[in-house]
Design a protein around this motif. Structure first.
Motif, mmCIF file in Angstrom:
data_model
loop_
_atom_site.group_PDB
_atom_site.id
_atom_site.type_symbol
_atom_site.label_atom_id
_atom_site.label_comp_id
_atom_site.label_asym_id
_atom_site.label_seq_id
_atom_site.Cartn_x
_atom_site.Cartn_y
_atom_site.Cartn_z
ATOM 1 N N LYS A 173 0.830 -1.215 0.000
ATOM 2 C CA LYS A 173 0.000 0.000 0.000
ATOM 3 C C LYS A 173 0.858 1.257 0.000
ATOM 4 O O LYS A 173 0.657 2.170 -0.821
ATOM 5 C CB LYS A 173 -0.914 -0.001 1.222
ATOM 6 N N GLN A 174 1.825 1.312 0.911
ATOM 7 C CA GLN A 174 2.690 2.491 0.984
ATOM 8 C C GLN A 174 3.565 2.630 -0.262
ATOM 9 O O GLN A 174 3.840 3.747 -0.712
ATOM 10 C CB GLN A 174 3.568 2.419 2.236
ATOM 11 N N GLY A 175 3.998 1.497 -0.818
ATOM 12 C CA GLY A 175 4.792 1.543 -2.043
ATOM 13 C C GLY A 175 4.012 2.113 -3.202
ATOM 14 O O GLY A 175 4.545 2.890 -4.006
ATOM 15 N N LEU A 176 2.733 1.756 -3.305
ATOM 16 C CA LEU A 176 1.894 2.283 -4.391
ATOM 17 C C LEU A 176 1.555 3.756 -4.186
ATOM 18 O O LEU A 176 1.524 4.537 -5.144
ATOM 19 C CB LEU A 176 0.593 1.465 -4.481
ATOM 20 N N PHE A 207 8.891 3.617 -3.644
ATOM 21 C CA PHE A 207 9.739 2.528 -3.148
ATOM 22 C C PHE A 207 10.186 2.741 -1.708
ATOM 23 O O PHE A 207 10.064 1.841 -0.873
ATOM 24 C CB PHE A 207 10.962 2.400 -4.060
ATOM 25 N N PHE A 208 10.733 3.904 -1.393
ATOM 26 C CA PHE A 208 11.339 4.112 -0.080
ATOM 27 C C PHE A 208 10.318 4.089 1.051
ATOM 28 O O PHE A 208 10.620 3.645 2.167
ATOM 29 C CB PHE A 208 12.141 5.415 -0.058
ATOM 30 N N LEU A 220 8.739 9.747 6.172
ATOM 31 C CA LEU A 220 9.255 8.378 6.229
ATOM 32 C C LEU A 220 9.151 7.819 7.645
ATOM 33 O O LEU A 220 8.941 6.621 7.841
ATOM 34 C CB LEU A 220 10.710 8.338 5.759
ATOM 35 N N ALA A 221 9.296 8.689 8.637
ATOM 36 C CA ALA A 221 9.224 8.257 10.039
ATOM 37 C C ALA A 221 7.847 7.686 10.358
ATOM 38 O O ALA A 221 7.727 6.675 11.061
ATOM 39 C CB ALA A 221 9.542 9.423 10.962
ATOM 40 N N LYS A 222 6.783 8.306 9.843
ATOM 41 C CA LYS A 222 5.434 7.810 10.092
ATOM 42 C C LYS A 222 5.220 6.460 9.413
ATOM 43 O O LYS A 222 4.573 5.562 9.962
ATOM 44 C CB LYS A 222 4.398 8.819 9.580
ATOM 45 N N THR A 223 5.769 6.317 8.220
ATOM 46 C CA THR A 223 5.639 5.041 7.516
ATOM 47 C C THR A 223 6.411 3.953 8.237
ATOM 48 O O THR A 223 5.950 2.809 8.357
ATOM 49 C CB THR A 223 6.162 5.180 6.073
ATOM 50 N N LEU A 257 9.883 -7.286 -3.917
ATOM 51 C CA LEU A 257 8.465 -6.951 -3.944
ATOM 52 C C LEU A 257 8.249 -5.490 -4.287
ATOM 53 O O LEU A 257 7.420 -5.147 -5.151
ATOM 54 C CB LEU A 257 7.847 -7.268 -2.582
ATOM 55 N N LEU A 258 9.015 -4.613 -3.641
ATOM 56 C CA LEU A 258 8.808 -3.179 -3.845
ATOM 57 C C LEU A 258 9.310 -2.715 -5.205
ATOM 58 O O LEU A 258 8.832 -1.705 -5.732
ATOM 59 C CB LEU A 258 9.486 -2.401 -2.716
ATOM 60 N N SER A 259 10.246 -3.418 -5.794
ATOM 61 C CA SER A 259 10.672 -3.109 -7.156
ATOM 62 C C SER A 259 9.522 -3.366 -8.132
ATOM 63 O O SER A 259 9.253 -2.553 -9.029
ATOM 64 C CB SER A 259 11.887 -3.960 -7.545
ATOM 65 N N VAL A 260 8.818 -4.481 -7.931
ATOM 66 C CA VAL A 260 7.648 -4.789 -8.762
ATOM 67 C C VAL A 260 6.549 -3.761 -8.534
ATOM 68 O O VAL A 260 5.908 -3.277 -9.480
ATOM 69 C CB VAL A 260 7.123 -6.210 -8.445
ATOM 70 N N VAL A 261 6.333 -3.398 -7.257
ATOM 71 C CA VAL A 261 5.303 -2.409 -6.921
ATOM 72 C C VAL A 261 5.623 -1.057 -7.566
ATOM 73 O O VAL A 261 4.736 -0.380 -8.094
ATOM 74 C CB VAL A 261 5.188 -2.254 -5.392
ATOM 75 N N SER A 262 6.902 -0.659 -7.549
ATOM 76 C CA SER A 262 7.309 0.629 -8.126
ATOM 77 C C SER A 262 7.050 0.672 -9.625
ATOM 78 O O SER A 262 6.629 1.704 -10.171
ATOM 79 C CB SER A 262 8.799 0.878 -7.853
ATOM 80 N N ILE A 263 7.290 -0.440 -10.300
ATOM 81 C CA ILE A 263 7.035 -0.505 -11.748
ATOM 82 C C ILE A 263 5.535 -0.458 -12.019
ATOM 83 O O ILE A 263 5.063 0.265 -12.909
ATOM 84 C CB ILE A 263 7.653 -1.790 -12.338
#
Length: 210
Positions: A27-30, A34-35, A106-109, A164-170
């Motif tokens: 969810k956060q990645g979308l 990524f970060f 980023l701290a909240k995430t 996983l997050l690389s796929v999400v970023s794409i």
């Protein structure tokens, strides 16, 4: 080196099943890239590392006590309900399209990752499964093997998160704002489901104790 690679595969394999951490990371990645997705994963890995230290110093027996685990099921459920409510209520907020400037901290995430990871399911998993594996490696080859095993497991989890997050970023690059919004709603429903499961486990464990 062979020992290290073995536990990388172990760590990667245990990270594969979809759980609350995976849902929050996706969810956060979308929504924010990524970060931010990885910040959730890093929050989870922080708890994992602390649990490894707890196992190393012999706190596994305390964590496995029913009267210690029981309140953790409720606490975990409350945290997940809070995240689920936030995910659904703010589904259309804090969305940064690909290439845009991210405003969310980023701290909240990272905090969200910590809240999801502080769950009895995670604690029981580490104590029951990896407590045995790490204890066995310690008894067979001592402190050095325990450290190598622990690092291998954490490396495997890290590789899973990055993949996983690389796929999400794409995927994020071809998604519209509406699609990301509804993904956040679905994530909230899934987190709510995990919270209900925690309450169910609390009920079952109370019956067993009584």
């Amino acid at each position: 080196m062979e020992w290290y690679l073995k536990f990388i595969l172990v760590g990667f394999s245990i990270a594969l099943p979809v759980g609350a951490i995976t849902v929050e990371m996706t969810k956060q990645g979308l929504k924010n890239g990524f970060f931010h997705g990885w910040a959730v994963g890093f929050g989870g890995m922080t708890i994992d590392a602390l649990l490894i230290l707890a196992l190393y110093f012999g706190f596994a027996q305390i964590l496995s006590l029913p009267y210690v685990q029981l309140p953790l099921w409720v606490i975990g459920a409350v945290f997940l309900f809070m995240l689920a409510y936030d995910s659904i209520k703010n589904a259309d907020k804090d969305i940064t399209m690909a290439g845009g400037k991210v405003n969310r901290s980023l701290a909240k995430t990272y905090r969200n990752g910590l809240l999801v990871a502080v769950s009895p399911g995670n604690l029981v998993f580490w104590v029951s499964i990896f407590g045995v594996v790490l204890a066995d490696s310690y008894s067979q080859s001592g402190q050095a093997s325990f450290i190598i095993s622990a690092l291998g497991i954490l490396t495997g989890i890290l590789l899973h998160d990055v993949g996983l997050l690389s796929v999400v970023s794409i995927t994020r690059k071809v998604m519209s704002r509406a699609m990301i919004k509804w993904t956040s709603v679905v994530a909230g429903v899934m987190l709510f489901g995990f919270g209900c499961y925690f309450l169910y486990e609390f009920y079952v464990n109370v019956q067993n104790v009584l």
